[in-house]
Write a protein that holds these residues in place. Sequence first.
Motif, PDB file in Angstrom:
ATOM      1  N   TYR A   1      26.413  37.776  12.616  1.00 43.72           N
ATOM      2  CA  TYR A   1      27.232  38.874  12.096  1.00 43.72           C
ATOM      3  C   TYR A   1      28.678  38.737  12.567  1.00 43.72           C
TER       4      TYR A   1
ATOM      5  N   ASP B   1      31.535  42.110   9.478  1.00 44.01           N
ATOM      6  CA  ASP B   1      31.479  42.564   8.087  1.00 44.01           C
ATOM      7  C   ASP B   1      30.227  42.045   7.381  1.00 44.01           C
ATOM      8  N   ASP B   2      29.954  40.745   7.558  1.00 47.50           N
ATOM      9  CA  ASP B   2      28.866  40.097   6.842  1.00 47.50           C
ATOM     10  C   ASP B   2      28.049  39.218   7.794  1.00 47.50           C
ATOM     11  N   TYR B   3      26.896  38.776   7.291  1.00 46.22           N
ATOM     12  CA  TYR B   3      26.053  37.819   8.002  1.00 46.22           C
ATOM     13  C   TYR B   3      26.364  36.437   7.448  1.00 46.22           C
ATOM     14  N   VAL B   4      26.821  35.539   8.308  1.00 43.86           N
ATOM     15  CA  VAL B   4      27.367  34.255   7.882  1.00 43.86           C
ATOM     16  C   VAL B   4      26.321  33.156   8.063  1.00 43.86           C
TER      17      VAL B   4
ATOM     18  N   GLU C   1      22.556  43.044   1.424  1.00 47.53           N
ATOM     19  CA  GLU C   1      21.964  41.764   1.009  1.00 47.53           C
ATOM     20  C   GLU C   1      21.083  41.183   2.104  1.00 47.53           C
ATOM     21  N   GLN C   2      21.470  41.378   3.372  1.00 46.18           N
ATOM     22  CA  GLN C   2      20.633  40.913   4.481  1.00 46.18           C
ATOM     23  C   GLN C   2      19.295  41.643   4.484  1.00 46.18           C
TER      24      GLN C   2
ATOM     25  N   THR D   1      27.600  33.974   2.705  1.00 44.63           N
ATOM     26  CA  THR D   1      27.517  35.199   3.504  1.00 44.63           C
ATOM     27  C   THR D   1      26.661  36.233   2.778  1.00 44.63           C
ATOM     28  N   ARG D   2      26.133  37.166   3.574  1.00 48.71           N
ATOM     29  CA  ARG D   2      25.367  38.281   3.026  1.00 48.71           C
ATOM     30  C   ARG D   2      25.910  39.573   3.611  1.00 48.71           C
ATOM     31  N   SER D   3      26.106  40.551   2.754  1.00 47.22           N
ATOM     32  CA  SER D   3      26.436  41.887   3.236  1.00 47.22           C
ATOM     33  C   SER D   3      25.215  42.472   3.933  1.00 47.22           C
ATOM     34  N   THR D   4      25.381  43.632   4.574  1.00 38.99           N
ATOM     35  CA  THR D   4      24.241  44.272   5.228  1.00 38.99           C
ATOM     36  C   THR D   4      23.137  44.570   4.220  1.00 38.99           C
TER      37      THR D   4
END
Length: 397
Positions: A238, A241-244, A254-255, A249-252
């Motif tokens: 994280y 802002d996003d998960y890389v 999307e994660q 990347t994924r937003s929360t």
Amino acid sequence: MTLITDVRLRRILDSRGNTTVEADVATDSSFGRAAAPSGASTGEHEAIELPAADAIKRAREHAIPRLEGEVLAAEQRAVDAALHDADGTENFSEIGANAAVAISMAAAKAGAGSSGVPLYKHLGGTFRGDRFPTPLGNVIGGGAHAAEATNIQEFLSVPSGAPSVTEAIFANAKVHARIKKLLQDEGVPTNKGDEGAWAPPIGDAKAFELVDQATAAVSDELGFDIGFGLDMAAAELYDGDDYVYDDGTRSTAEQIDYVAEMVREYDLRYVEDPLDENAFGAWSELTDEVGSETMICGDDLFVTNVGRLQEGIEHGSANSILIKPNQIGTLTDAVDAIELGARNGIQSAVSHRSGETEDTTIAHLAVGTAAPYIKTGTVGGERTAKLNELMRIEGTA
């Protein structure tokens, strides 16, 4: 019941070759020795580990005088209260959680000896001879534990259908060996990470495929159910802002969708740290969605801390907690977290750290508190020390 007469501290090596703290605690009739592990993927809310030499110096000055000739070894809460009093902070930043947990565990062993009972009975009180933890075996790893490997930190074998803890341990070893064969068949290097898991230069999707194939094959061979799970260590992914990931990347949101999809596609039995360590609300969304299908386990989220666990209970953020005594500093604090979780339907998984020693206390802690799971790795002397101890306990209980 005898007083602690002598506490000695020294530096030793952990499994990564770093220095850590070992403690000896003696009474007139018993002796205990224990050593502190150390994590690489650590939560920001963990108790503070000091450099070993500093921790030893400060513990000798502040803690040992409160223990020698003052506290009964068999009274674990009194031992650990003395350590808290000696430190005077909320996170052991004065004497170091590494010194504190080494003393706490060594005192427990001395206390068990002075009481004439096995360590697991001394620690627990809830022990039943027919209840042993299911071992979670790390078979493919990456993240903070291995460079140039998977983004997901651990792929875990979960032999939930094993008829005994011994058979479960051997099953995890077979899965570990089967994955090596699958990697070799494809010409992929069989590198290893800090915990002895394979750390091949492959992506997460390939790792899912390999672990699914290996667990299914070994399950068919042994005749009982073996699933798998993950430690995603999402706080390491994280960026605020996003998960890389390597592939984007994924937003929360999307994660959450990604984790839920993997749970259902692979029938995941266990998912640890799928979201950031401060995202209690997002954890609640994920647990609402798949908590009836799998264990959603908080490690960095809870850091074995009853205050953070209580916050998670109020939010409905998880249905499981990872228990690492060195995260919180004493065995009493660890047991309090296990008991708070049990009262609120939160299952416990007692865990090793990536930097380990030959100490076997966590095997006794898991059995003594009837924890449903224990996470110890699959291979390597410091990992098999815990696994072999579990088999010894099973053989004598």
